[in-house]
Design a protein around this motif. Structure first.
Motif, short mmCIF file in Angstrom:
data_model
loop_
_atom_site.label_atom_id
_atom_site.label_comp_id
_atom_site.label_asym_id
_atom_site.label_seq_id
_atom_site.Cartn_x
_atom_site.Cartn_y
_atom_site.Cartn_z
N THR A 57 6.13 -62.97 -37.23
CA THR A 57 6.17 -63.03 -35.76
C THR A 57 7.36 -62.30 -35.17
N ASP A 58 8.30 -61.87 -36.00
CA ASP A 58 9.53 -61.24 -35.52
C ASP A 58 9.22 -59.88 -34.92
N THR A 59 9.41 -59.74 -33.61
CA THR A 59 9.06 -58.50 -32.93
C THR A 59 9.92 -57.33 -33.36
N ARG A 60 11.05 -57.59 -34.02
CA ARG A 60 11.90 -56.51 -34.49
C ARG A 60 11.32 -55.80 -35.70
N ARG A 61 10.49 -56.49 -36.46
CA ARG A 61 10.00 -55.91 -37.72
C ARG A 61 9.22 -54.63 -37.49
N ASP A 62 8.26 -54.66 -36.58
CA ASP A 62 7.41 -53.49 -36.38
C ASP A 62 8.07 -52.40 -35.54
N LEU B 108 19.98 -58.58 -22.25
CA LEU B 108 19.03 -58.10 -23.24
C LEU B 108 17.79 -57.53 -22.56
N PHE B 109 17.26 -56.45 -23.12
CA PHE B 109 15.92 -56.04 -22.71
C PHE B 109 14.94 -57.14 -23.10
N GLU B 110 13.92 -57.33 -22.30
CA GLU B 110 12.90 -58.30 -22.67
C GLU B 110 12.15 -57.84 -23.92
N ASN B 111 11.99 -56.52 -24.06
CA ASN B 111 11.27 -55.92 -25.17
C ASN B 111 12.27 -55.21 -26.08
N GLY C 198 12.22 -68.11 -32.55
CA GLY C 198 12.67 -69.47 -32.27
C GLY C 198 14.16 -69.63 -32.46
N GLY C 199 14.70 -70.71 -31.94
CA GLY C 199 16.12 -70.93 -32.00
C GLY C 199 16.54 -71.65 -33.27
N LEU C 200 17.81 -71.46 -33.64
CA LEU C 200 18.37 -72.23 -34.74
C LEU C 200 18.48 -73.69 -34.32
N ASN D 84 20.80 -67.85 -30.23
CA ASN D 84 19.40 -68.14 -29.91
C ASN D 84 18.85 -67.24 -28.82
N ALA D 85 19.72 -66.66 -28.00
CA ALA D 85 19.25 -65.67 -27.03
C ALA D 85 18.70 -64.45 -27.76
N VAL D 86 19.37 -64.04 -28.81
CA VAL D 86 18.91 -62.89 -29.60
C VAL D 86 17.65 -63.26 -30.38
N ARG D 87 17.65 -64.42 -30.99
CA ARG D 87 16.48 -64.86 -31.74
C ARG D 87 15.28 -65.09 -30.82
N GLY D 88 15.53 -65.58 -29.62
CA GLY D 88 14.45 -65.82 -28.69
C GLY D 88 13.76 -64.53 -28.29
N ARG D 89 14.55 -63.50 -28.03
CA ARG D 89 13.96 -62.19 -27.70
C ARG D 89 13.10 -61.68 -28.86
#
Length: 486
Positions: A316-321, A249-252, A406-408, A397-402
């Motif tokens: 807080t979800d970085t995917r939203r913006d 995964l990309f960090e960003n 937080g993790g499930l 949780n790897a995807v959610r962490g990026r």
């Protein structure tokens, strides 16, 4: 990747126009009369790739806009834009489309056009005398692309004409083909992709972006998941994750959709786009309508179905913006224009100045990202073990962490974990050609039920779990019948 940018292969019939009159004319100039050199073979395969990112008729590219009109606009993620006057697009956004819908027809035509080019390459390249390694690689690339195209077709339409060779006759009746059972189509997809697993792991220079063995294993995993062949899917997923490909995964999250980071570590297979292609860019077609007006009362481009899609994301979800644009600065007034509802923004190239100049962007369209494989792994392990395992939690949780959400927490049952995976897929892959397919493969009335929840799509029916065979195709090919309800 210069070789894979849009190009049109000139038909052999045009090249024959300068020849002297043949006193023994045949009814058809065959492809074998044209493909003679390594350059011809390279051109043949490049021509297949070009069907993904351009259109010979001057329409929107398959992976620039047209595919999204079925996978996004016809799903519960989108409705039509209020400014869009195209009745066929509006019908897809309201689940009122019919068999004569032009966008459904265009997708059918673009896919079979690509398959035709793949068939030509697969049939003719083996007989060309040049380096055997390169020759075998090109055939496998063509098979990968044919497998991808048929995978889209069988998911959209179910039973479908299975055409594996270009016509050898101009007899119209000989070219009328019945729909093959979907299991037969899947068998061919699996055979093509299995052959493609012998492709190189990586490429260099101008060849970066071509189909790889990792891409073949990843697409096979998606095929097996769709067919619910969980053990086979896990075997392919393990090839991708443990095969030494270096995927990560990309960090960003934003980096998965920017020009400067395209063909990066998360990109398993992407459709390649060049710069300055105007309306042919993936960015121009999917997101740049956001910039056609600063008038907040005008909504260019396709919009989310309603505010509930935006509200799925935690603040807080970085995917939203990255996925949505809620405001844009108007330099002329010195003020921000507020967008409500939010507009799609995933394919905006933020390296461009001014930002409104998106027609210059060369952002690729990611067909398979590593995040997809991780979420498939979580899903498959949950199905194989009648509930989530530690590795299933680690994958999701790897995807959610990026995404910084937080993790499930452990303790979910199989059904709840399954729902969590599909919710994560929805948030992760908006506008990436997956939502309709994900809803469809859950089976039963799942797609229908999801559509009915959208106010604009209350007219959805069970027949909408498959798209109609285009009416124009049925009119010219009496061997075709339509899907139930159409």
């Amino acid at each position: 990747m210069t070789r894979l940018y849009p190009m049109l292969l000139i038909a052999g019939v045009l090249m024959a126009s300068c020849n002297k009159l043949d006193e023994s004319p045949s009814s058809l100039i065959t492809a074998s009369q044209f493909y003679k050199t390594q350059a011809d073979a390279l051109a043949a395969v490049s021509a297949i790739y070009s069907t993904l990112n351009t259109d010979a008729a001057g329409d929107f590219p398959m992976y620039g806009r047209n595919l999204n009109l079925l996978t996004g606009n016809a799903s519960d993620d989108q409705v039509f834009s209020p400014s869009n006057t195209n009745t066929d697009v509006r019908a897809l956004g309201t689940a009122t489309y019919v068999a004569a819908n032009d966008r459904v027809k265009k997708n059918w035509q673009q896919h079979y056009f690509g398959i035709s080019r793949a068939n030509i390459a697969i049939d003719n390249i083996p007989s060309i005398d040049f380096d055997t390694t390169t020759r075998a690689r090109l055939v496998r690339e063509a098979k990968f692309l044919r497998g991808l195209l048929y995978f889209n077709i069988v998911r959209f339409w179910g039973d479908a004409p299975l055409i594996l060779h270009d016509p050898s006759s101009i007899d119209v009746n000989a070219q009328k083909v019945k729909r093959a059972p979907k299991d037969s189509v899947y068998a061919q997809i699996i055979a093509d992709l299995t052959a493609a697993t012998l492709l190189p792991k990586t490429y260099t220079g101008a060849d970066i972006g071509r189909a790889t063995s990792g891409a073949a294993h990843a697409l096979l995993a998606k095929v097996y998941v769709t067919r619910r062949e969980w053990s086979k899917a896990l075997a392919e997923i393990n090839e991708v994750t443990n095969g030494g490909y270096g995927y990560a995964l990309f960090e960003n999250y934003l980096d998965a959709f920017q020009q400067k980071t395209k063909n990066g570590k998360e990109h398993i297979f992407s459709v390649q786009f060049g710069t300055n292609l105007g309306a042919k860019n993936s960015t121009q077609s999917l997101s740049s309508g956001n910039f056609s007006s600063f008038n907040a009362a005008v909504y260019p481009g396709d919009l989310p179905a309603d505010s509930t899609l935006f509200q799925l994301f935690a603040a807080t979800d970085t995917r939203r913006d990255v996925t949505f644009l809620t405001r844009i600065y108007n330099a002329a007034t010195g003020n921000y224009v507020i967008f409500s509802p939010a507009r799609f923004a995933k394919f905006i190239d933020y390296s461009l100045t001014p930002l409104t100049n998106q027609a210059q962007s060369g952002i690729n369209f990611p067909v398979i990202r590593y995040a997809d494989i991780l979420l498939l792994k979580a899903e498959v392990l949950n199905e194989l073990n009648s509930g989530p395992t530690a590795d299933a939690y680690a994958a999701i949780n790897a995807v959610r962490g990026r995404a910084n959400v937080g993790g499930l927490t452990t303790g979910l049952n199989q059904a709840d974990f399954r729902d969590s995976v599909f919710l994560e897929r929805r948030k992760e892959f908006i506008q990436e050609g997956m939502r309709w397919f994900d809803l469809s493969r859950r089976g039963g009335s799942y797609l229908y039920d999801a559509l009915k929840k959208i106010p604009a799509k209350t007219g959805a029916a069970l027949k909408d779990t498959l798209f109609p065979i285009p009416q124009s195709e049925i009119d010219i090919n009496g061997e075709l019948t339509n899907n139930p309800g159409w």
